[in-house]
Design a protein around this motif. Sequence first.
Motif, PDB file in Angstrom:
ATOM      1  N   SER A   1      29.730  58.295  -7.773  1.00 45.42           N
ATOM      2  CA  SER A   1      28.624  59.228  -7.974  1.00 45.42           C
ATOM      3  C   SER A   1      27.307  58.509  -7.709  1.00 45.42           C
ATOM      4  CB  SER A   1      28.610  59.756  -9.404  1.00 45.42           C
ATOM      5  OG  SER A   1      29.827  60.369  -9.742  1.00 45.42           O
ATOM      6  N   SER A   2      26.430  59.126  -6.950  1.00 47.89           N
ATOM      7  CA  SER A   2      25.134  58.498  -6.679  1.00 47.89           C
ATOM      8  C   SER A   2      24.313  58.338  -7.960  1.00 47.89           C
ATOM      9  CB  SER A   2      24.355  59.298  -5.635  1.00 47.89           C
ATOM     10  OG  SER A   2      24.089  60.602  -6.103  1.00 47.89           O
ATOM     11  N   THR A   3      24.683  59.050  -9.001  1.00 48.98           N
ATOM     12  CA  THR A   3      24.055  58.887 -10.319  1.00 48.98           C
ATOM     13  C   THR A   3      24.083  57.420 -10.744  1.00 48.98           C
ATOM     14  OG1 THR A   3      24.920  61.052 -10.935  1.00 48.98           O
ATOM     15  CG2 THR A   3      24.208  59.637 -12.733  1.00 48.98           C
TER      16      THR A   3
ATOM     17  N   ASP B   1      23.756  54.734  -8.867  1.00 46.12           N
ATOM     18  CA  ASP B   1      23.022  53.806  -8.007  1.00 46.12           C
ATOM     19  C   ASP B   1      22.165  52.785  -8.762  1.00 46.12           C
ATOM     20  OD1 ASP B   1      23.930  54.164  -5.401  1.00 46.12           O
ATOM     21  OD2 ASP B   1      22.608  55.872  -5.061  1.00 46.12           O
TER      22      ASP B   1
ATOM     23  N   ARG C   1      30.857  54.407  -0.719  1.00 52.40           N
ATOM     24  CA  ARG C   1      30.531  55.771  -0.320  1.00 52.40           C
ATOM     25  C   ARG C   1      29.977  56.547  -1.520  1.00 52.40           C
ATOM     26  NH1 ARG C   1      35.970  57.389   2.989  1.00 52.40           N
ATOM     27  NH2 ARG C   1      36.761  57.342   0.849  1.00 52.40           N
ATOM     28  N   PRO C   2      28.644  56.639  -1.611  1.00 53.42           N
ATOM     29  CA  PRO C   2      28.062  57.409  -2.720  1.00 53.42           C
ATOM     30  C   PRO C   2      28.220  58.909  -2.474  1.00 53.42           C
ATOM     31  CG  PRO C   2      26.335  56.586  -1.286  1.00 53.42           C
ATOM     32  CD  PRO C   2      27.626  56.023  -0.767  1.00 53.42           C
ATOM     33  N   ALA C   3      28.495  59.636  -3.530  1.00 52.39           N
ATOM     34  CA  ALA C   3      28.601  61.091  -3.466  1.00 52.39           C
ATOM     35  C   ALA C   3      27.396  61.693  -4.178  1.00 52.39           C
ATOM     36  CB  ALA C   3      29.894  61.563  -4.123  1.00 52.39           C
ATOM     37  N   GLU C   4      26.699  62.554  -3.492  1.00 52.32           N
ATOM     38  CA  GLU C   4      25.514  63.189  -4.074  1.00 52.32           C
ATOM     39  C   GLU C   4      25.864  64.175  -5.182  1.00 52.32           C
ATOM     40  OE1 GLU C   4      22.237  62.589  -3.615  1.00 52.32           O
ATOM     41  OE2 GLU C   4      22.975  60.888  -2.447  1.00 52.32           O
ATOM     42  N   PHE C   5      27.049  64.746  -5.104  1.00 49.86           N
ATOM     43  CA  PHE C   5      27.417  65.768  -6.079  1.00 49.86           C
ATOM     44  C   PHE C   5      28.813  65.477  -6.605  1.00 49.86           C
ATOM     45  CE2 PHE C   5      29.059  69.810  -7.555  1.00 49.86           C
ATOM     46  CZ  PHE C   5      27.985  70.346  -8.230  1.00 49.86           C
ATOM     47  N   THR C   6      28.921  65.299  -7.909  1.00 53.59           N
ATOM     48  CA  THR C   6      30.218  65.181  -8.561  1.00 53.59           C
ATOM     49  C   THR C   6      30.216  66.083  -9.791  1.00 53.59           C
ATOM     50  OG1 THR C   6      29.476  63.235  -9.805  1.00 53.59           O
ATOM     51  CG2 THR C   6      30.686  62.820  -7.774  1.00 53.59           C
TER      52      THR C   6
ATOM     53  N   GLU D   1      24.478  69.463 -12.797  1.00 52.88           N
ATOM     54  CA  GLU D   1      23.053  69.197 -12.614  1.00 52.88           C
ATOM     55  C   GLU D   1      22.486  68.310 -13.726  1.00 52.88           C
ATOM     56  OE1 GLU D   1      21.496  69.921  -9.838  1.00 52.88           O
ATOM     57  OE2 GLU D   1      23.309  70.890  -9.115  1.00 52.88           O
TER      58      GLU D   1
ATOM     59  N   ARG E   1      23.921  65.674 -14.772  1.00 48.87           N
ATOM     60  CA  ARG E   1      24.269  64.311 -14.343  1.00 48.87           C
ATOM     61  C   ARG E   1      24.626  63.406 -15.524  1.00 48.87           C
ATOM     62  NH1 ARG E   1      22.817  63.646  -8.837  1.00 48.87           N
ATOM     63  NH2 ARG E   1      22.396  61.428  -9.061  1.00 48.87           N
TER      64      ARG E   1
END
Length: 120
Positions: A9-11, A13, A45-50, A58, A60
């Motif tokens: 999850s890009s959360t 980062d 591979r970051p995912a913008e939405f999980t 939303e 997060r």
Amino acid sequence: MPQITVDYSSTMDPAFDRAGFARALHASVVEIAAAKPEACKTLFRPAEFTAFGYDDPEERGHAVVHVTLGLLAGRTDETKTKLTETVLELLRAHVADGGFVLHASAEVRDLDPSYRKYES
């Protein structure tokens, strides 16, 4: 070989020390699975939405990370288990408290006999 993929999850980062994790993971794969250091490659591979359960994505409040290690066939189940347990330990050490619940998993897969690679 090994081919390592980290989906996350890009959360995560700001809280995820990817470089430190990759270095430690490569060293562990060399030690545990007898891989050559120069053969270790990791793709993040970051995912913008999980999404997690029924929680509002939303907000997060959750982050997901899954690590897949593709190795040439021949490793024992014990070796594969030790690798996955090590991956989870390394994630604990390289993901800081980011204000989210972390859901981490890992697996080792045998690469298909058709696996080939090249470098240029």
